[in-house]
Design an enzyme around this catalytic site. Structure first.
Site, PDB file in Angstrom:
ATOM      1  N   ARG B  50       0.885  -1.547   0.463  1.00 47.75           N
ATOM      2  CA  ARG B  50       0.114  -0.102  -0.088  1.00 47.75           C
ATOM      3  C   ARG B  50       0.637   0.956   0.360  1.00 47.75           C
ATOM      4  NH1 ARG B  50      -4.966  -1.193   1.895  1.00 47.75           N
ATOM      5  NH2 ARG B  50      -5.019  -3.263   2.145  1.00 47.75           N
ATOM      6  N   THR B  51       1.737   1.256   1.105  1.00 50.40           N
ATOM      7  CA  THR B  51       2.576   2.529   1.196  1.00 50.40           C
ATOM      8  C   THR B  51       3.297   2.572   0.080  1.00 50.40           C
ATOM      9  OG1 THR B  51       2.385   2.432   3.598  1.00 50.40           O
ATOM     10  CG2 THR B  51       4.420   3.595   2.714  1.00 50.40           C
ATOM     11  N   ARG B 100      11.887   2.725   2.781  1.00 47.95           N
ATOM     12  CA  ARG B 100      10.507   1.495   3.759  1.00 47.95           C
ATOM     13  C   ARG B 100      12.160   0.734   4.396  1.00 47.95           C
ATOM     14  NH1 ARG B 100       5.244   1.289   5.937  1.00 47.95           N
ATOM     15  NH2 ARG B 100       5.099  -0.940   6.723  1.00 47.95           N
ATOM     16  N   HIS B 128       6.964   6.950  10.906  1.00 48.90           N
ATOM     17  CA  HIS B 128       5.796   6.070   9.480  1.00 48.90           C
ATOM     18  C   HIS B 128       5.110   7.960   9.576  1.00 48.90           C
ATOM     19  CE1 HIS B 128       4.148   4.500   6.284  1.00 48.90           C
ATOM     20  NE2 HIS B 128       3.095   3.854   6.599  1.00 48.90           N
TER      21      HIS B 128
END
Ligand code: ZN
Lengths: 151, 314
Positions: B50-51, B100, B128
């Site tokens: 998703r990110t 990430r 985050h």
């Protein structure tokens, strides 16, 4: 001069670090890089002490440390006594105090911290000097300096 | 000057409001050529589809090109290459790195060694910031303000990184927080201390029902994960107690909105999806506009430049 003092020879010029807890002696040796030193270093180990029961003492000839170097000792030995000697006279007495930042001295106790997984120097911000609370610059974990392991 | 985004914790109130205004511009017009000729790297040392899709879409809709990896198994990290070497190598090719990582503090370290800006897309349990920024944006969008709101945090308040960051970022805006969680996943003492330090009011609730949430402006739901429980009996006992059901919204304010960082498992009954209070899918959509703003800001593109942008594709 008391007999106890005489066990470790007198110093004409240099630095005396006294009242080192015996279990921290080798940490002090490491933190000040005394193994690499070429001048005369005299070490007394397991000496009797009124205050502490037993203590250790280090006398380093012809070497004067910066405050930054000495303040590193606060991590392992917050209560040592430091004397600066010139011509057999104590010209200055110092206390160590926890600096605002600790670079490359202690390890982060968070196993998932980048500093434990990458060849790099650790970096801590001291957030409470009285309590000895420090925060890792990288992972933000807080820890008690008294529980800290040296790098 | 290092324009990297590692955490929102250091951002002033003004900076947060500035980024919200920039994201509003992108919500108006998400398709532009503002980043034409630039290359963005997305380095995902830990998979997060998703990110990653959100960041890559943000870059693509602004005309940038994207390189990177989605799965650490295909990169040299497993061959023993250090993070530093990977970052310095990739920095030779790109204008900005979105990263990430599974290790805490990785983003801070990368930002210190990289000659290009780093955007932290999550570093272990630590930070985050793009998620937090999209939460703030969504709260502002639904309430018209960030000031004086009643924010209810429900579910895993112990390990939930998003709720901790949200709590800290809201300190500028005089919120009242309400904590609703099973004992095993209660808000840690550190964050309660943080609240007291910054004069943030908070209440803890035992029950999760229509009465308790009737005062809410924002109901922020999080996932209660089985893995977090040392005692599985305890999990079985509490898992349904933190499920939001449609009938629990009977006394809710009309303006109340339900947020969730997604993915959800069984925290929100599916019947709620069609209720006007549900807002989690719009919230996820806001991630695009917010990430467009964060990339531009890290590249040194100002709000003024975004407003005067002549590259909008209508
Ligand atoms: Zn750390």
């Amino acid at each position: 001069m008391k007999r106890q003092e005489l066990i470790v020879s007198a110093l004409d010029h240099g630095t005396v670090i006294d009242h080192i807890p015996c279990d921290r002696l080798f940490d002090v040796i490491d933190l000040l890089h005394l193994r690499q030193m070429t001048s005369k270093v005299t070490i007394g180990f397991n000496l009797k002490s009124h205050k502490m029961g037993t203590k250790s003492i280090i006398k380093i000839a012809d070497r004067f440390f910066t405050d930054a170097e000495l303040n590193q000792l606060s991590v392992v030995t917050p209560n040592v006594s430091l004397s600066i000697i010139r011509d057999y006279e104590v010209v200055e007495k110092k206390q160590v105090c926890l600096p605002d930042e600790l670079r490359g001295i202690i390890r982060c106790n968070n196993p998932n911290c980048i500093t434990n997984n990458e060849p790099m120097a650790t970096f801590f911000h001291v957030i409470d000097k009285e309590q000895g609370a420090v925060r890792c610059h990288y992972c933000n974990h807080e820890q008690d300096i008294h529980q800290a392991k040296l790098v | 000057m290092n324009r990297s985004l590692v955490t929102l914790a250091d951002h002033s109130r003004e900076k947060i409001e500035y980024l919200i205004r920039m994201a509003q511009e992108f919500e108006q017009h998400p398709n532009r050529l503002l980043l034409q000729g630039r290359v963005v790297a997305t380095l995902f040392f830990e998979p997060s589809t998703r990110t990653r899709l959100s960041f890559e879409t943000a870059a693509n809709r602004l005309g940038a090109r994207v390189i990177g990896f989605a799965d650490p198994k295909v990169t040299s990290g497993t061959k023993g290459e250090t993070l530093k070497d990977t970052i310095l190598m990739v920095s030779n090719y790109v204008d900005i790195i979105v990263m990430r990582h599974y290790l805490e503090g990785a983003a801070r370290y990368a930002s210190e060694i990289a000659p290009v800006p780093i955007i932290n897309a999550g570093d272990g349990a630590n930070q985050h910031p793009s998620q937090t920024m999209l939460d703030l944006y969504t709260i502002y969008q639904t309430q018209g303000t960030l000031e004086n709101l009643q924010i209810y945090l429900v579910g895993d308040l112990k390990y939930g990184r998003t709720v901790h960051s949200l709590l800290m970022a809201m300190r500028h805006f005089n919120p009242t927080f309400h904590f609703i969680a099973p004992d095993e996943l209660a808000m840690p003492e550190t964050y309660k201390t943080y609240c007291r330090q910054y004069n943030i009011r908070y209440e803890e609730h035992q029950d999760f029902d229509a009465d308790v949430i009737s005062g809410a402006d924002i109901l922020y739901m999080t996932r209660v994960q089985k893995e977090r429980f040392s005692d599985l009996m305890e999990y079985e006992r509490v898992k349904d107690r933190y499920l939001l059901k449609l009938d629990m919204l009977s006394h809710a304010k009309d303006t109340m909105r339900i947020l969730h960082p997604l993915p959800r498992v069984n925290e929100i009954e599916y019947a709620i999806d069609d209720d006007p209070h549900a807002y989690y899918f719009q919230q996820a959509r806001n991630g695009l506009f917010v990430r467009q703003a964060l990339i531009c800001d890290a590249l040194g593109i100002s709000l003024e430049q975004v407003k005067n942008d002549k590259t909008i594709i209508l």
